[in-house]
Design a protein around this motif. Structure first.
Motif, mmCIF file in Angstrom:
data_model
loop_
_atom_site.group_PDB
_atom_site.id
_atom_site.type_symbol
_atom_site.label_atom_id
_atom_site.label_comp_id
_atom_site.label_asym_id
_atom_site.label_seq_id
_atom_site.Cartn_x
_atom_site.Cartn_y
_atom_site.Cartn_z
ATOM 1 N N PHE A 58 7.440 6.135 7.765
ATOM 2 C CA PHE A 58 6.845 4.823 7.665
ATOM 3 C C PHE A 58 7.964 4.231 6.405
ATOM 4 N N THR A 59 7.844 2.686 6.402
ATOM 5 C CA THR A 59 8.876 2.372 5.301
ATOM 6 C C THR A 59 8.518 2.292 4.052
ATOM 7 N N ILE A 60 9.585 2.616 3.478
ATOM 8 C CA ILE A 60 9.749 2.970 1.803
ATOM 9 C C ILE A 60 10.331 1.801 1.067
ATOM 10 N N PRO A 61 9.697 0.876 0.663
ATOM 11 C CA PRO A 61 10.522 -0.145 -0.107
ATOM 12 C C PRO A 61 10.808 0.299 -1.704
ATOM 13 N N LEU A 62 11.599 0.179 -2.148
ATOM 14 C CA LEU A 62 11.872 0.569 -3.581
ATOM 15 C C LEU A 62 11.466 -0.591 -4.616
ATOM 16 N N ASP A 63 10.941 0.003 -5.743
ATOM 17 C CA ASP A 63 10.494 -0.983 -6.851
ATOM 18 C C ASP A 63 10.553 -0.063 -8.071
ATOM 19 N N SER A 64 11.321 -0.839 -9.205
ATOM 20 C CA SER A 64 11.579 -0.082 -10.234
ATOM 21 C C SER A 64 10.722 -0.576 -11.423
ATOM 22 N N GLN A 65 10.280 0.342 -12.217
ATOM 23 C CA GLN A 65 9.161 -0.155 -13.344
ATOM 24 C C GLN A 65 10.015 -0.958 -14.131
ATOM 25 N N SER A 66 11.335 -0.554 -14.364
ATOM 26 C CA SER A 66 12.176 -1.508 -15.261
ATOM 27 C C SER A 66 12.598 -2.834 -14.824
ATOM 28 N N ALA A 67 12.384 -3.005 -13.283
ATOM 29 C CA ALA A 67 13.011 -4.371 -12.863
ATOM 30 C C ALA A 67 12.177 -5.675 -13.395
ATOM 31 N N LYS A 68 12.935 -6.663 -13.529
ATOM 32 C CA LYS A 68 12.541 -7.728 -14.379
ATOM 33 C C LYS A 68 11.186 -8.397 -13.937
ATOM 34 N N GLU A 69 10.863 -8.490 -12.578
ATOM 35 C CA GLU A 69 9.722 -8.579 -11.879
ATOM 36 C C GLU A 69 9.082 -7.854 -10.950
ATOM 37 N N ALA A 70 8.739 -6.507 -11.458
ATOM 38 C CA ALA A 70 8.484 -5.431 -10.681
ATOM 39 C C ALA A 70 7.138 -5.793 -9.892
ATOM 40 N N VAL A 71 7.136 -5.372 -8.686
ATOM 41 C CA VAL A 71 6.102 -5.630 -7.764
ATOM 42 C C VAL A 71 4.849 -4.868 -8.470
ATOM 43 N N ASN A 72 5.038 -3.677 -8.831
ATOM 44 C CA ASN A 72 3.992 -2.699 -9.445
ATOM 45 C C ASN A 72 3.175 -3.490 -10.680
ATOM 46 N N ASP A 73 4.173 -4.270 -11.305
ATOM 47 C CA ASP A 73 3.459 -5.150 -12.312
ATOM 48 C C ASP A 73 2.702 -6.131 -11.946
ATOM 49 N N ARG A 74 3.110 -6.961 -10.854
ATOM 50 C CA ARG A 74 2.141 -7.838 -10.384
ATOM 51 C C ARG A 74 1.113 -7.353 -9.675
ATOM 52 N N TYR A 75 1.025 -6.419 -9.107
ATOM 53 C CA TYR A 75 -0.170 -5.620 -8.519
ATOM 54 C C TYR A 75 -1.168 -4.966 -9.780
ATOM 55 N N LYS A 76 -0.289 -4.719 -10.906
ATOM 56 C CA LYS A 76 -1.091 -4.388 -12.067
ATOM 57 C C LYS A 76 -1.509 -2.689 -11.993
ATOM 58 N N ILE A 77 -0.331 -2.048 -11.406
ATOM 59 C CA ILE A 77 -0.573 -0.615 -11.241
ATOM 60 C C ILE A 77 -0.518 0.070 -12.422
ATOM 61 N N SER A 78 -1.880 0.890 -12.665
ATOM 62 C CA SER A 78 -1.893 1.588 -14.091
ATOM 63 C C SER A 78 -2.130 3.159 -13.755
ATOM 64 N N SER A 79 -2.186 3.615 -12.292
ATOM 65 C CA SER A 79 -2.231 4.760 -11.959
ATOM 66 C C SER A 79 -1.924 5.072 -10.349
ATOM 67 N N ILE A 80 -1.070 5.915 -10.283
ATOM 68 C CA ILE A 80 -0.689 6.190 -9.102
ATOM 69 C C ILE A 80 -1.330 7.707 -8.599
ATOM 70 N N PRO A 81 -1.429 7.811 -7.069
ATOM 71 C CA PRO A 81 -1.348 6.733 -6.066
ATOM 72 C C PRO A 81 -2.334 5.512 -6.248
ATOM 73 N N THR A 82 -1.850 4.382 -6.094
ATOM 74 C CA THR A 82 -2.945 3.300 -5.648
ATOM 75 C C THR A 82 -2.622 2.553 -4.373
ATOM 76 N N THR A 83 -3.676 2.259 -3.583
ATOM 77 C CA THR A 83 -3.280 1.996 -2.415
ATOM 78 C C THR A 83 -4.324 0.402 -2.088
ATOM 79 N N TYR A 84 -3.597 -0.696 -1.734
ATOM 80 C CA TYR A 84 -4.329 -1.830 -1.300
ATOM 81 C C TYR A 84 -4.400 -1.828 0.230
ATOM 82 N N PHE A 85 -5.574 -2.197 0.946
ATOM 83 C CA PHE A 85 -5.801 -2.302 2.056
ATOM 84 C C PHE A 85 -5.749 -4.143 2.282
ATOM 85 N N ILE A 86 -4.713 -4.503 3.289
ATOM 86 C CA ILE A 86 -4.757 -6.018 3.266
ATOM 87 C C ILE A 86 -5.105 -6.246 4.680
#
Length: 168
Positions: A113-141
């Motif tokens: 399956f598709t693995i997008p890469l997101d760094s916690q140190s990125a300026k606008e990290a996707v995991n920050d936008r989704y407010k990920i505080s624990s992993i794994p976290t899964t959203y069903f859209i």
């Protein structure tokens, strides 16, 4: 005597904190029923992927890391689900530690399956936008881009099937 008073104050403080947190039962992160924040990330093979590209499909958006034992535990079931899912379902497993050997992890575990890469140190990290505080976290859209459920823990194949099947 002073030690008993201090111990009592500390205990009372901890109980108060526990009660306040228990009353705040709203899960952290993007809310269920909200529009899923769009993002653009590069995949392991260098292609760009945007969440909005998958409008009209059900999306399982998972956040994980190579060093996370519960993440590793759910990966085989995610792969099984990928093999049985129809064309209207997409798994995007966003890796938040791309500085580690993600490619080796994917190869060692036979992940397709598709693995997008997101760094916690990125300026606008996707995991920050989704407010990920624990992993794994899964959203069903759902097909309209609305978040229908969120799971903060490793899932089984049955959990994945149930969550995807519950969406229209």
């Amino acid at each position: 005597m002073i030690k008993k008073i201090i111990a009592s104050v500390v205990l009372l403080s901890l109980i108060t904190i526990a009660i306040v947190q228990a009353m705040d039962n709203e899960p952290r992160g993007v809310k269920i029923g909200a529009k899923a924040p769009d993002f653009t990330l590069k995949t392991l093979d260098g292609k760009q992927v945007e969440l909005s590209d998958y409008k009209g499909k059900k999306v399982m958006l998972n956040f994980w890391a190579t060093w996370c034992p519960p993440c590793k535990k759910e990966m085989p079931d995610m792969e099984k689900y990928t093999q049985q899912a129809g064309d209207d379902v997409v798994i995007l497993a966003v890796n938040i530690d791309p500085e580690n050997d993600v490619q080796g992890f994917v190869e060692d575990n036979g992940i397709s399956f598709t693995i997008p890469l997101d760094s916690q140190s990125a300026k606008e990290a996707v995991n920050d936008r989704y407010k990920i505080s624990s992993i794994p976290t899964t959203y069903f859209i759902d097909k309209e881009g609305i978040i229908r459920n969120k799971v903060i823990s490793a899932m089984t194949l049955k959990d994945m099937e149930r969550n995807i099947n519950s969406m229209q």
